[in-house]
Design an enzyme around this catalytic site. Structure first.
Site, PDB file in Angstrom:
ATOM      1  N   SER A   1     114.259  41.967  90.597  1.00  7.35           N
ATOM      2  CA  SER A   1     113.162  41.421  91.393  1.00  7.35           C
ATOM      3  C   SER A   1     113.557  40.233  92.247  1.00  7.35           C
ATOM      4  CB  SER A   1     111.993  41.018  90.480  1.00  7.35           C
ATOM      5  OG  SER A   1     112.409  40.025  89.555  1.00  7.35           O
TER       6      SER A   1
ATOM      7  N   ASP B   1     105.746  32.400  92.075  1.00  4.95           N
ATOM      8  CA  ASP B   1     105.087  32.752  90.817  1.00  4.95           C
ATOM      9  C   ASP B   1     105.873  32.081  89.698  1.00  4.95           C
ATOM     10  OD1 ASP B   1     107.348  34.319  90.332  1.00  4.95           O
ATOM     11  OD2 ASP B   1     106.332  36.214  90.777  1.00  4.95           O
TER      12      ASP B   1
ATOM     13  N   HIS C   1     109.863  33.592  90.290  1.00  5.94           N
ATOM     14  CA  HIS C   1     110.568  33.833  91.551  1.00  5.94           C
ATOM     15  C   HIS C   1     110.391  32.695  92.543  1.00  5.94           C
ATOM     16  CE1 HIS C   1     109.478  37.785  89.755  1.00  5.94           C
ATOM     17  NE2 HIS C   1     110.756  38.014  89.975  1.00  5.94           N
TER      18      HIS C   1
END
Length: 350
Positions: free
Chosen positions: A39, A324, A327
């Site tokens: 991610s 978030d 990240h």
């Protein structure tokens, strides 16, 4: 005193210009950029996968042109985009699974990364992410596509001269290791990761990759969600997780040396990332960042993925290290990527 200030300003200007010139000398030297990982570099592949690990809804992408949520786990651009930018290829690195990609986009590189993936095959199973073996198969499919469009000679040139960057392993050490630590020590599990990583990179080499960059893992033990779940009342970093990450990063250096020795024609480089994140978190003010222990979305304590829809998202994301609870924001991604892929490190790929 005024003369001294002018002199210092001139020296600073010369240093900035020199650094910019050095960076420019290593841009536009590769025809394409290809990124593999999780991610931290997924630019939207998971939009096309049956998984809850997605970032294709607001507030993700809220600062992207048009306020579009693209699948990047950021308020706008992410690390993979800045990797492509540093190499002078393009401003945005599209996800390979996007069905709308045209030939010019394909020819200058794509992203194969998938949120939730890892070197350990057990890791992507948890989130139904795209395993590394499948990411490699997607790249092989990519080669067939461009070969059919531009022919074998041009294809061989693109594959052999392009840059390949891998950013992988955080999910293995954060999510999978705690579930299998009864079978492995930290030493043996990081050895397993390196074995799997080396196998992946050898297979990437076999299909033509030569310029291979590996990003160190960041200190995920200091991510807001880890601080909230494991850091106690003071929300401290998880030293046990960061220790595992440092152990893996040290072995990654040895693996890169092994690749350069055993794979003829390879230019493999490890890009330092861990200490750069620590440095930015310790001294954020010069970059306009004010908050380094909480994310921008929601309360900033635990929100990632679907939880980011909770109310309370910050007004100015550029003041945050994290968007978030795992990240980085666009501004942090830009700072960290450009520091990690500095001219002195890029030169080792050529």
């Amino acid at each position: 005193m005024a003369t001294l200030h002018v002199l210092l300003a001139c020296i600073l200007a010369l240093l900035v210009c020199s650094a910019a010139a050095a960076a420019e000398s290593y841009s536009n030297k590769v025809p394409a950029v290809f990124v593999f990982g999780d991610s931290l570099v997924d630019t939207g592949n998971n939009n096309y996968v049956a998984t809850i690990a997605k970032g294709n809804f607001l507030p993700y992408g809220r600062d992207f042109p048009g306020g579009k949520a693209t699948g990047r786990f950021s308020n706008a651009k992410g690390v993979a985009d800045y990797i492509a930018e540093v190499f002078g290829v393009k401003q945005l690195l599209p996800p390979y699974l996007d069905p709308s990609l045209d030939l010019p986009e394909l020819l200058t590189g794509v992203c194969f990364a998938s949120a939730g993936s890892g070197y350990d095959p057990r890791t992507p199973q948890k989130m139904n992410a795209i395993p590394m073996t499948t990411q490699l198969n997607m790249f092989k499919e990519y080669i067939k596509k461009i070969n059919a469009s531009v022919g074998p000679d041009r294809t061989q040139e693109i594959i052999s001269q392009s840059a390949y960057v891998i950013f992988m392993g955080s999910n293995d050490l954060t999510n999978t290791y705690p579930t299998v630590d009864y079978r492995y020590t930290e030493e043996s599990y990081t050895d397993l990761m390196i074995t799997l990583a080396l196998d992946f990179h050898k297979k990437l080499y076999e299909v033509g990759a030569r310029r291979i960059g590996l990003l160190e893992l960041p200190p995920t033990g200091c991510a807001p969600a880890i601080r909230s779940s494991q850091g106690g009342l003071r929300r401290e970093c998880s030293e046990s997780l960061n220790r595992r990450i440092r152990l893996f990063n040290s072995k990654l250096s040895l693996m890169v040396d092994q690749m350069n020795q055993e794979l003829p024609g390879t230019k493999a480089v490890k890009f330092e990332f861990y200490d750069r994140v620590v440095s930015l978190a310790d001294n954020p003010a010069p970059y306009g960042i004010e908050e380094v222990t909480r994310g921008c979305c929601g309360t900033g304590n635990i929100e990632t993925g679907v939880l980011c829809v909770l109310p309370g998202t910050c007004a100015v994301a550029d003041k945050y290290l994290f968007f978030d609870s795992f990240h980085p924001t666009q501004v942090a991604a830009r700072i960290l990527t450009k520091q990690a892929l500095s001219p002195s490190y890029l030169s080792k790929l050529f």
